[in-house]
Enzyme design. Structure first.
Site, PDB file in Angstrom:
ATOM      1  N   LYS A  10     139.129 -22.235  80.775  1.00  0.00           N
ATOM      2  CA  LYS A  10     138.413 -21.700  79.896  1.00  0.00           C
ATOM      3  C   LYS A  10     137.510 -20.664  80.878  1.00  0.00           C
ATOM      4  O   LYS A  10     137.318 -19.519  80.765  1.00  0.00           O
ATOM      5  CB  LYS A  10     137.589 -22.641  79.207  1.00  0.00           C
ATOM      6  CG  LYS A  10     136.471 -21.937  78.166  1.00  0.00           C
ATOM      7  CD  LYS A  10     136.986 -22.244  76.964  1.00  0.00           C
ATOM      8  CE  LYS A  10     136.199 -21.545  76.009  1.00  0.00           C
ATOM      9  NZ  LYS A  10     136.576 -21.437  74.541  1.00  0.00           N
ATOM     10  N   LYS A  60     160.620 -21.614  73.684  1.00  0.00           N
ATOM     11  CA  LYS A  60     160.035 -22.865  73.509  1.00  0.00           C
ATOM     12  C   LYS A  60     159.147 -22.627  72.075  1.00  0.00           C
ATOM     13  O   LYS A  60     158.416 -21.665  71.858  1.00  0.00           O
ATOM     14  CB  LYS A  60     158.878 -23.295  74.657  1.00  0.00           C
ATOM     15  CG  LYS A  60     158.261 -24.592  74.204  1.00  0.00           C
ATOM     16  CD  LYS A  60     157.381 -24.594  75.472  1.00  0.00           C
ATOM     17  CE  LYS A  60     156.512 -25.922  75.584  1.00  0.00           C
ATOM     18  NZ  LYS A  60     155.838 -26.265  74.880  1.00  0.00           N
ATOM     19  N   LYS A  78     152.775 -22.779  69.050  1.00  0.00           N
ATOM     20  CA  LYS A  78     151.973 -21.881  67.893  1.00  0.00           C
ATOM     21  C   LYS A  78     151.673 -20.660  68.601  1.00  0.00           C
ATOM     22  O   LYS A  78     151.647 -19.499  68.130  1.00  0.00           O
ATOM     23  CB  LYS A  78     150.778 -22.700  67.574  1.00  0.00           C
ATOM     24  CG  LYS A  78     150.918 -23.603  66.523  1.00  0.00           C
ATOM     25  CD  LYS A  78     149.666 -24.109  66.010  1.00  0.00           C
ATOM     26  CE  LYS A  78     149.883 -25.174  65.024  1.00  0.00           C
ATOM     27  NZ  LYS A  78     148.733 -26.112  64.883  1.00  0.00           N
TER      28      LYS A  78
END
Ligand code: TRP
Length: 333
Positions: A115, A201, A204
């Site tokens: 992050k 793969k 999402k």
């Protein structure tokens, strides 16, 4: 001798997809139901709170994951299912452990580091969007594991660092007080690559997933969307280079795989191959779908199971916490 404790946490994040099921859920459930261990599975709802502030969504997702795991065969008679937020002792331990956790250890945790790095790349303040819950996520995870003296923890490869941190915290604590906390061992889920609709793969982030639970019609429709090449039906095809065949293998017997492989070589139409995949996948998923739909329509059954789970786990948590509070000197009873 009592059995070893096998524990794992599931973050509530909506309906799982086929990749989650085949890669993580099915193996974990088989391990837990095997009877080899005392199994504890919990819904890590407080972990979701680091990023989900929509109360309705969080609540719905808690039911989604509980119903999914139960529908996929998690047997609540063999495995204790509970919700993290129902065990307040975990949060007491969270505070205690955070006092033994060097800040530097958290600086190196990969979710936080990623992050910060994204912020730096986007020329933002490096702490933008980072709350303390996210920063100290691994301490809460260690508390989830250590409050129950867990022996083994089945996790995906992305969680291994967190297990390492849990072991570091055990050592930091035990260094002062003796052998009080138990070092947990990670069991890494075997990583099998589950291909998604486009052959990459299933994930999402690639938007190529097939949800485990939708209607049968939608499931069929998505299978029909799997990308193929444009070879004509009569052309011989290579099963080792086919997303459809890879998925087929995860749901079928050896004999079925042999038969389909021969059909590929003789020449199979992609429509036919997809129909074969649908047949075996739906054979496994249809009864689970029914159970999932039933539970989602009868959420009180899930509530009941979670209440029973917490009833079993809380006294264990209280006993273990009491011992910890005594050794650190905050309690004499
Ligand atoms: N962090 C884990 C994940 O995102 C979920 C989790 C929370 C967990 N607490 C845990 C897993 C304890 C194993 C043990 O998948």
């Amino acid at each position: 001798m009592s059995k070893k404790i096998c524990l794992t946490g599931i973050k509530p994040t909506g309906i799982p997809h086929l990749g989650n099921y085949l890669g993580a859920m099915r193996p974990a459930i088989n391990l837990a139901n095997s009877g080899e261990y005392d199994g504890y599975f919990f819904i890590a709802d407080y972990h979701s709170l680091t990023s989900v502030y929509d109360a309705k969504k969080l609540n719905e997702d808690i039911y989604n994951v509980a119903a999914s795991w139960l529908a996929c065969g998690l047997d609540p008679k063999k495995v204790t299912l509970y919700k993290q937020s129902d065990i307040p002792e975990i949060l007491e331990l969270n505070w205690i452990l955070s006092c033994f956790c060097n800040k530097g250890l958290m600086n190196r945790a990969h979710a936080y580091k990623a992050k910060v790095q994204a912020n730096v790349e986007n020329k933002k303040d490096e702490d933008q969007g980072v709350n303390i819950g996210l920063f100290s996520y691994p301490v809460l995870m260690a508390s989830d594991i250590l409050f129950l003296n867990s022996d083994i923890v089945p996790v995906g490869p992305d969680q291994l660092q967190h297990l390492e941190i849990a072991r570091d915290l055990v050592n930091a604590f035990n260094h002062h007080y003796g052998e009080i906390l138990k070092e947990p061992k990670a069991i890494e889920n075997e990583t099998i690559l589950i291909p998604g609709l486009d052959g990459r793969k299933m994930s999402k982030s690639y938007d190529n997933t097939i949800p485990l639970f939708s209607t049968e019609k939608k499931f069929k429709k998505l299978i029909n969307k799997i990308t193929t090449d444009s070879l004509p039906p009569e052309a011989s095809k290579d099963p080792s280079d086919s997303t459809i065949f890879d998925l087929f293998c995860l749901f079928s017997t050896e004999q079925e795989q042999k038969d389909l492989s021969e059909w590929y070589k003789r020449g199979i139409g992609w429509g036919e191959a997809k129909a074969e995949l649908f047949k075996v996948a739906n054979r496994e998923i249809a009864p689970m779908r029914e159970k999932y739909d039933h539970l989602m329509a009868n959420k009180s059954e899930i509530d009941q199971l979670l209440v029973e789970g917490a009833k079993k786990v809380r006294p264990m948590a209280q006993k273990n916490l009491q011992k910890i509070k005594k050794v650190i000197g905050v309690s004499n009873v």
